[in-house]
Design a protein around this motif. Structure first.
Motif, PDB file in Angstrom:
ATOM      1  N   LYS A   5      70.646  33.317 -11.197  1.00  0.00           N
ATOM      2  CA  LYS A   5      71.273  32.036 -10.929  1.00  0.00           C
ATOM      3  C   LYS A   5      71.877  32.058  -9.526  1.00  0.00           C
ATOM      4  N   LYS A   6      72.172  30.867  -8.988  1.00  0.00           N
ATOM      5  CA  LYS A   6      72.785  30.808  -7.663  1.00  0.00           C
ATOM      6  C   LYS A   6      74.304  30.853  -7.791  1.00  0.00           C
ATOM      7  N   VAL A   7      74.918  31.649  -6.929  1.00  0.00           N
ATOM      8  CA  VAL A   7      76.375  31.760  -6.858  1.00  0.00           C
ATOM      9  C   VAL A   7      76.813  31.297  -5.480  1.00  0.00           C
ATOM     10  N   CYS A   8      77.862  30.504  -5.406  1.00  0.00           N
ATOM     11  CA  CYS A   8      78.454  30.099  -4.129  1.00  0.00           C
ATOM     12  C   CYS A   8      79.860  30.667  -4.058  1.00  0.00           C
ATOM     13  N   ILE A   9      80.120  31.471  -3.037  1.00  0.00           N
ATOM     14  CA  ILE A   9      81.413  32.124  -2.847  1.00  0.00           C
ATOM     15  C   ILE A   9      82.132  31.465  -1.685  1.00  0.00           C
ATOM     16  N   GLY A 127      81.373  29.162   9.861  1.00  0.00           N
ATOM     17  CA  GLY A 127      81.752  27.810  10.250  1.00  0.00           C
ATOM     18  C   GLY A 127      81.508  26.804   9.148  1.00  0.00           C
ATOM     19  N   ALA A 128      81.540  27.259   7.907  1.00  0.00           N
ATOM     20  CA  ALA A 128      81.292  26.388   6.757  1.00  0.00           C
ATOM     21  C   ALA A 128      82.500  26.472   5.829  1.00  0.00           C
ATOM     22  N   GLU A 129      83.236  25.399   5.698  1.00  0.00           N
ATOM     23  CA  GLU A 129      84.487  25.398   4.928  1.00  0.00           C
ATOM     24  C   GLU A 129      84.306  24.688   3.596  1.00  0.00           C
ATOM     25  N   ALA A 130      84.660  25.359   2.526  1.00  0.00           N
ATOM     26  CA  ALA A 130      84.658  24.737   1.204  1.00  0.00           C
ATOM     27  C   ALA A 130      85.852  23.791   1.117  1.00  0.00           C
ATOM     28  N   VAL A 131      85.583  22.510   0.884  1.00  0.00           N
ATOM     29  CA  VAL A 131      86.661  21.512   0.853  1.00  0.00           C
ATOM     30  C   VAL A 131      86.844  20.891  -0.525  1.00  0.00           C
ATOM     31  N   ASP A 132      85.869  21.078  -1.411  1.00  0.00           N
ATOM     32  CA  ASP A 132      85.984  20.514  -2.750  1.00  0.00           C
ATOM     33  C   ASP A 132      84.913  21.153  -3.628  1.00  0.00           C
ATOM     34  N   VAL A 133      85.008  20.895  -4.916  1.00  0.00           N
ATOM     35  CA  VAL A 133      83.950  21.314  -5.840  1.00  0.00           C
ATOM     36  C   VAL A 133      83.286  20.061  -6.398  1.00  0.00           C
ATOM     37  N   THR A 134      82.088  20.240  -6.930  1.00  0.00           N
ATOM     38  CA  THR A 134      81.410  19.167  -7.650  1.00  0.00           C
ATOM     39  C   THR A 134      81.400  19.536  -9.128  1.00  0.00           C
ATOM     40  N   ARG A 135      81.246  18.535  -9.962  1.00  0.00           N
ATOM     41  CA  ARG A 135      81.301  18.770 -11.400  1.00  0.00           C
ATOM     42  C   ARG A 135      80.168  18.033 -12.100  1.00  0.00           C
ATOM     43  N   ALA A 136      79.734  18.615 -13.202  1.00  0.00           N
ATOM     44  CA  ALA A 136      78.762  17.966 -14.070  1.00  0.00           C
ATOM     45  C   ALA A 136      79.463  16.900 -14.907  1.00  0.00           C
ATOM     46  N   ALA A 137      78.668  16.175 -15.679  1.00  0.00           N
ATOM     47  CA  ALA A 137      79.228  15.094 -16.493  1.00  0.00           C
ATOM     48  C   ALA A 137      80.256  15.594 -17.493  1.00  0.00           C
ATOM     49  N   ASP A 138      80.103  16.848 -17.952  1.00  0.00           N
ATOM     50  CA  ASP A 138      81.045  17.404 -18.927  1.00  0.00           C
ATOM     51  C   ASP A 138      82.273  18.037 -18.267  1.00  0.00           C
ATOM     52  N   GLY A 139      82.385  17.924 -16.927  1.00  0.00           N
ATOM     53  CA  GLY A 139      83.533  18.465 -16.211  1.00  0.00           C
ATOM     54  C   GLY A 139      83.344  19.874 -15.681  1.00  0.00           C
ATOM     55  N   VAL A 144      79.754  23.224  -4.664  1.00  0.00           N
ATOM     56  CA  VAL A 144      80.813  23.204  -3.660  1.00  0.00           C
ATOM     57  C   VAL A 144      80.466  22.171  -2.598  1.00  0.00           C
ATOM     58  N   ARG A 145      81.449  21.386  -2.227  1.00  0.00           N
ATOM     59  CA  ARG A 145      81.293  20.465  -1.104  1.00  0.00           C
ATOM     60  C   ARG A 145      81.750  21.201   0.159  1.00  0.00           C
ATOM     61  N   VAL A 146      80.883  21.230   1.153  1.00  0.00           N
ATOM     62  CA  VAL A 146      81.086  22.060   2.341  1.00  0.00           C
ATOM     63  C   VAL A 146      81.155  21.192   3.584  1.00  0.00           C
ATOM     64  N   ARG A 147      82.096  21.523   4.472  1.00  0.00           N
ATOM     65  CA  ARG A 147      82.203  20.842   5.759  1.00  0.00           C
ATOM     66  C   ARG A 147      81.806  21.796   6.874  1.00  0.00           C
ATOM     67  N   THR A 148      80.901  21.368   7.726  1.00  0.00           N
ATOM     68  CA  THR A 148      80.493  22.130   8.904  1.00  0.00           C
ATOM     69  C   THR A 148      80.606  21.223  10.123  1.00  0.00           C
ATOM     70  N   VAL A 154      76.532  19.499   0.106  1.00  0.00           N
ATOM     71  CA  VAL A 154      76.860  20.017  -1.211  1.00  0.00           C
ATOM     72  C   VAL A 154      75.931  21.179  -1.526  1.00  0.00           C
ATOM     73  N   ILE A 155      76.511  22.288  -1.990  1.00  0.00           N
ATOM     74  CA  ILE A 155      75.729  23.440  -2.414  1.00  0.00           C
ATOM     75  C   ILE A 155      75.837  23.539  -3.928  1.00  0.00           C
ATOM     76  N   PRO A 156      74.764  23.262  -4.654  1.00  0.00           N
ATOM     77  CA  PRO A 156      74.809  23.409  -6.116  1.00  0.00           C
ATOM     78  C   PRO A 156      74.877  24.888  -6.482  1.00  0.00           C
ATOM     79  N   ALA A 157      75.556  25.204  -7.578  1.00  0.00           N
ATOM     80  CA  ALA A 157      75.710  26.597  -7.984  1.00  0.00           C
ATOM     81  C   ALA A 157      75.963  26.684  -9.476  1.00  0.00           C
TER      82      ALA A 157
END
Length: 403
Positions: A5-9, A127-139, A144-148, A154-157
């Protein structure tokens, strides 16, 4: 091998880069986000403990590590009211790593990142800053939402790991609040040249004048003055001359070089804090290192504990990431906290005890100079025992992790 699976750190410090390296080494697709363009940040922890050296040996990178300028310390002294005490002796540890090593953190991170890049599933984005997370319908957290510099993405994980430090953005957006433990002091960090070449390596100078840490780097001393929390503004008002004089009284050998400190702008304030999350995970996300438990600078164990978190997390997560579903991944996150929580709790309790009794920011008289007959008798019995105990406590922690 079954595709992982993909992991985003989020966070390219010791915990994040080490975990990314270990997951990629196991064939897991992993993205590591570091908000800065490089790792060069001064006044970060630079102690590489024996347990971390054991891990570097197991990774097969020791030869490259040894090629980087660093300062090995087989023993550490403390000077208490002018009396030098051989406090910690790492040569009492099992071989091969019977020393603590000082290396700038950016050099260690560069080494780990270069090792990770040898694996095709390792993706380090500077130079990639995590600024938020994304969520599925069940929460459930699912990215991760990333700002560069180029905008947001958005990086799905399947798993998001927050390793973005004591001021973790990911922790904030997950609405997780650590329980703070009271610490009565802050640390002022600055650097000075060696006053003379034969100054013994000394971890700390403790007296009624205060406490000063002197970390010997290859070309200079990294110094830390312990001060009462919130008192730096008052010290600024007193001025540079008063600061130099206070430092010279606390560490007499530094009187010869205090003039090299040209401005209080060269002094950086570290607000000391100890805190810990009650729960290190939420569905789809795990927190490790300072994001889960901020450590005090006492004993310099922050980097060591962050790396041990990463090693434990990799060992537990890899089987779930290879073949398990969401429930298996969450169960693995629970297991990571279960394994690392007690060692963290015990070390933080010791750090708090140190701050209550010694590293308070105010002066303390631990011993007379010369020591009384009773003090000499106690020191003859206690110090040899303390040398061995402190070597294990500082060098390994309470539950050293191995690959």
């Amino acid at each position: 091998m079954t595709p992982g699976k993909k992991v985003c750190i989020a966070g390219g410090g010791p915990a994040g880069v080490m975990l990314g390296l270990l997951l990629a080494r196991a064939g897991i697709d992993v993205v590591v986000l570091e908000k800065h363009e490089d790792f060069f940040r001064d006044f970060r922890g630079d102690t590489v403990h024996p347990s971390t050296l054991n891990i570097l040996d197991a990774l097969g990178v020791r030869e490259k590590f040894d090629a980087i300028p660093h300062k090995p310390l087989p023993r550490l002294d403390v000077v208490a009211n002018g009396v030098r005490v051989h406090a910690i002796d790492f040569t009492t540890l099992p071989p091969p790593n019977r020393m603590l090593t000082l290396m700038p953190q950016w050099d260690l991170l560069d080494l780990l990142a270069a090792t990770g890049k040898r694996h095709p599933t390792f993706d380090l984005r500077m130079g990639a800053e995590a600024v938020d997370v994304t969520r599925a319908a069940d929460g459930r957290v699912n990215g991760v939402r990333v700002r560069t510099r180029d905008g947001e993405d958005v990086i799905p994980a399947d798993l998001v790991v927050a390793a973005d430090g004591r001021h973790s953005t990911v922790r904030d957006v997950l609405n997780l609040v650590p329980r703070a433990q009271g610490v009565p002091c802050d640390v002022l960090w600055f650097r000075l040249p060696y006053p003379h070449s034969d100054l013994p390596d000394t971890l700390a100078w403790i007296s009624e004048e205060g406490m000063v840490i002197t970390i010997p780097r290859p070309d200079y001393l990294q110094c830390g003055m312990i001060i009462p929390k919130g008192s730096f503004d008052e010290m600024r008002e007193e001025g540079l001359a008063a600061f130099r004089e206070r430092l010279a009284r606390a560490v007499p050998p530094l009187r010869a070089v205090v003039e090299q400190l040209e401005s209080l702008d060269d002094v950086s304030l570290l607000s000391v804090q100890i805190d810990r999350l009650e729960q290190w995970w939420t569905p789809g996300a795990l927190l490790i290192g300072d994001a889960a438990h901020a450590m005090s600078p006492a004993f310099g164990v922050g980097v060591n504990y962050a790396i041990q978190d990463a090693v434990a997390a990799a060992r537990v997560l890899v089987p779930a990431l290879r073949s398990g579903g969401a429930a298996d991944i969450d169960a693995a996150c629970v297991a990571v906290q279960r394994r690392r929580e007690l060692p963290t709790l015990l070390m933080q309790r010791i750090q708090r005890a140190v701050h209550r009794t010694i590293a308070t920011g105010r002066g303390v008289r631990l011993v007379d100079n010369p020591p009384t007959r009773m003090q000499r008798a106690v020191m003859r019995v206690a110090i040899p025992i303390a040398r061995r105990l402190m070597a294990r406590l500082v060098g390994y922690g309470f539950r050293p992790e191995r690959l």
